[in-house]
Enzyme design. Structure first.
Site, PDB file in Angstrom:
ATOM      1  N   GLU A 147       0.739  -1.207   0.029  1.00  0.00           N
ATOM      2  CA  GLU A 147      -0.025   0.026  -0.047  1.00  0.00           C
ATOM      3  C   GLU A 147       0.871   1.388  -0.011  1.00  0.00           C
ATOM      4  OE1 GLU A 147      -2.686   2.232   3.187  1.00  0.00           O
ATOM      5  OE2 GLU A 147      -2.854   0.146   3.224  1.00  0.00           O
ATOM      6  N   HIS A 148       1.977   0.912   0.707  1.00  0.00           N
ATOM      7  CA  HIS A 148       2.840   2.228   0.719  1.00  0.00           C
ATOM      8  C   HIS A 148       3.651   2.579  -0.684  1.00  0.00           C
ATOM      9  CE1 HIS A 148       3.122   3.788   4.798  1.00  0.00           C
ATOM     10  NE2 HIS A 148       2.306   2.881   4.969  1.00  0.00           N
TER      11      HIS A 148
ATOM     12  N   GLU B  13       5.520   4.219  11.198  1.00  0.00           N
ATOM     13  CA  GLU B  13       4.145   4.120  11.490  1.00  0.00           C
ATOM     14  C   GLU B  13       3.726   3.278  12.528  1.00  0.00           C
ATOM     15  OE1 GLU B  13       0.954   3.847   8.266  1.00  0.00           O
ATOM     16  OE2 GLU B  13       2.223   5.274   7.065  1.00  0.00           O
TER      17      GLU B  13
END
Length: 478
Positions: free
Chosen positions: A92-93, A169
């Protein structure tokens, strides 16, 4: 940046609403009213088409000047192993760090020049990449999404750069105690199974995942029959199908060696996990039993049951006049800062529970009344309770579809879960069919005398012993 734009937009919207409220009210007085039932029946139809390779295309045309289009994929942390747990989140990143055709800067410029918002999310069973844009830019949006999903560059230098971002994160998530508590709940409830994996994965995975791990994940899971191209807003279904054929007809539907990934069955285990930290100001606690799967017919009565329990936060007005009995007790006896009933449903199982945040001296009382609320659902729920729950659930279902993005997300998840979009009128009919006896019977099936899973974080010394919480899952009655 996109998030800040969204916040500014909502603030401006609220300001405008306040400024023009008298005018809006006067306009409404002069308009013919439309009943709730009429509005449900007048909702646009969701059209569904399947391409030759198995990819499904679904859309709802509302005539807006904007639209949201995205790709929903049956892939998430449940499809990962202990070795590659976190691969979906890492991808996703990587998705917006450039494609083989557009480097990162060019990709960002393309999105910015359209005034669009490109985003993604990963959950335990689904991954989504979507874009909100003007209707006239739909073709470009679909083209960019196809590149992001099919032609992600996965540059080694970018992977190393994103590795540190993901690790940062993970550190930030540790401060979100609700996320921590619910992740621990999944870890203990589904221990030893893939559903116990965290979406973000452990820090060891973020440090050790290689480019080949990401490529293998894409080759294993990004297959056409497991994808849905969904759109909502000012979109033409025929145009969307044409765009899908142009950009996604090349997506493979074959697996190497016919090794089709099959979800391993998940086993629920009644258990507990406590992470005691007396330095934290409040305790975060979740208790849950095994719930219904997304496609189970029991899902609607359980949703009504959760609506009866409701939710509460210190900021709520109403005080002791709140409709939820547990909320009234929370106010009168200062039991907690907040609570919410939840039901996380998956393809073959679910978690039905209550999450609350309380002072360290009120944990025992809040746990007692939470379990008492469950027992009331199983034994003494009344017609008035169910009527209130039905109304609250209907309002919630309609209220959450308040824009093209929530509608598009709803379409994508429904097609993956049910194979079709369930219209609001059908949800409404199924909710109306719920009776007090149905709630009592279904809640007894899932809750009464069942072993709960419990997760607790913070100053949790007062949390009762597990055997005591287990004994509160039934009543000794004559």
């Amino acid at each position: 940046m996109a998030a800040s734009v969204c916040r500014v937009g909502s603030t401006v919207g609220r300001a405008l609403a306040k400024t023009h409220r008298p005018i809006l009210l006067s306009l409404r007085r002069g308009q013919a009213s439309v009943s709730y039932a009429q509005s449900l029946l007048g909702a646009p139809e969701t059209r569904l088409t399947t391409l030759d390779n198995g990819l499904r295309v679904a859309s709802e045309e509302t005539g807006h000047a904007t639209c949201t289009v995205g790709l929903w994929i049956s892939a998430g942390s449940r499809y990962e192993s202990e070795k590659n747990n976190g691969a979906g989140f890492f991808l996703e990143h990587m998705a917006f760090k450039g494609t083989k055709k557009h480097p990162q800067t060019a990709l960002e410029q393309q999105v910015e020049s359209m005034g669009a918002h490109l985003s993604a999310y990963t959950s335990r069973e689904h991954t989504a990449y979507y874009m909100k844009t003007l209707t006239k830019d739909l073709p470009k949006a679909v083209e960019l999404l196809s590149e992001v999903v099919q032609s992600c560059s996965l540059n080694e230098a970018e992977i190393e750069q994103q590795r540190s971002v993901v690790l940062r994160e993970l550190e930030e998530v540790e401060s979100n105690l609700q996320e921590v508590c619910l992740d621990l709940l999944h870890a203990t409830a589904f221990q030893g199974t893939a559903l116990g994996h965290s979406v973000l994965g452990p820090s060891s995975s973020a440090r050790n995942l290689t480019r080949q791990d990401l490529v293998d994940y894409i080759n294993s899971h990004y297959k056409a029959p497991r994808m849905v191209l969904a759109a909502a807003g000012g979109v033409s279904h025929d145009e969307l199908v044409g765009l899908a054929k142009s950009h996604f007809s090349g997506v493979s539907f074959e697996y190497e060696g016919d090794a089709v990934p099959v979800l391993s069955p998940c086993r629920f285990t009644g258990s507990e996990i406590r992470m005691r930290d007396d330095a934290l100001p409040l305790a975060h606690i979740a208790i849950a039993v095994e719930g219904a799967s997304a496609a189970s017919p029991d899902i609607v009565p359980l949703m009504v049951a959760n609506a009866i329990i409701g939710s509460y936060d210190l900021t709520y007005g109403g005080g002791k006049h709140l409709s939820s009995r547990l909320a009234r007790l929370a106010v009168e006896d200062n039991l907690c800062h907040s609570f919410q009933a939840f039901h996380s449903s998956y393809s073959d199982t679910g978690l039905l529970g209550i999450y609350f945040v309380a002072d360290k001296n009120n944990i025992d009382d809040m746990m007692h009344w939470s379990q008492n609320a469950w027992m009331n659902l199983c034994t003494t729920v009344t017609e008035s309770d169910v009527t209130r729950g039905r109304n609250a659930l209907k309002a919630s279902l309609v209220g959450q579809l308040n824009g093209t993005t929530p509608i598009c997300d709803d379409i994508g998840r429904h097609i993956l879960n049910y194979g079709r979009r369930i219209p609001l009128a059908e949800w409404d009919a199924r909710i109306d069919a719920v009776t007090p006896k149905m709630v009592r019977d279904i809640c007894s099936k899932y809750i009464y005398d069942k072993c709960p899973a419990v997760a607790a974080v913070g100053p949790v010394e007062q949390l009762p012993d597990y055997n005591r919480m287990r004994s509160a899952m039934y009543w000794l009655r004559f």
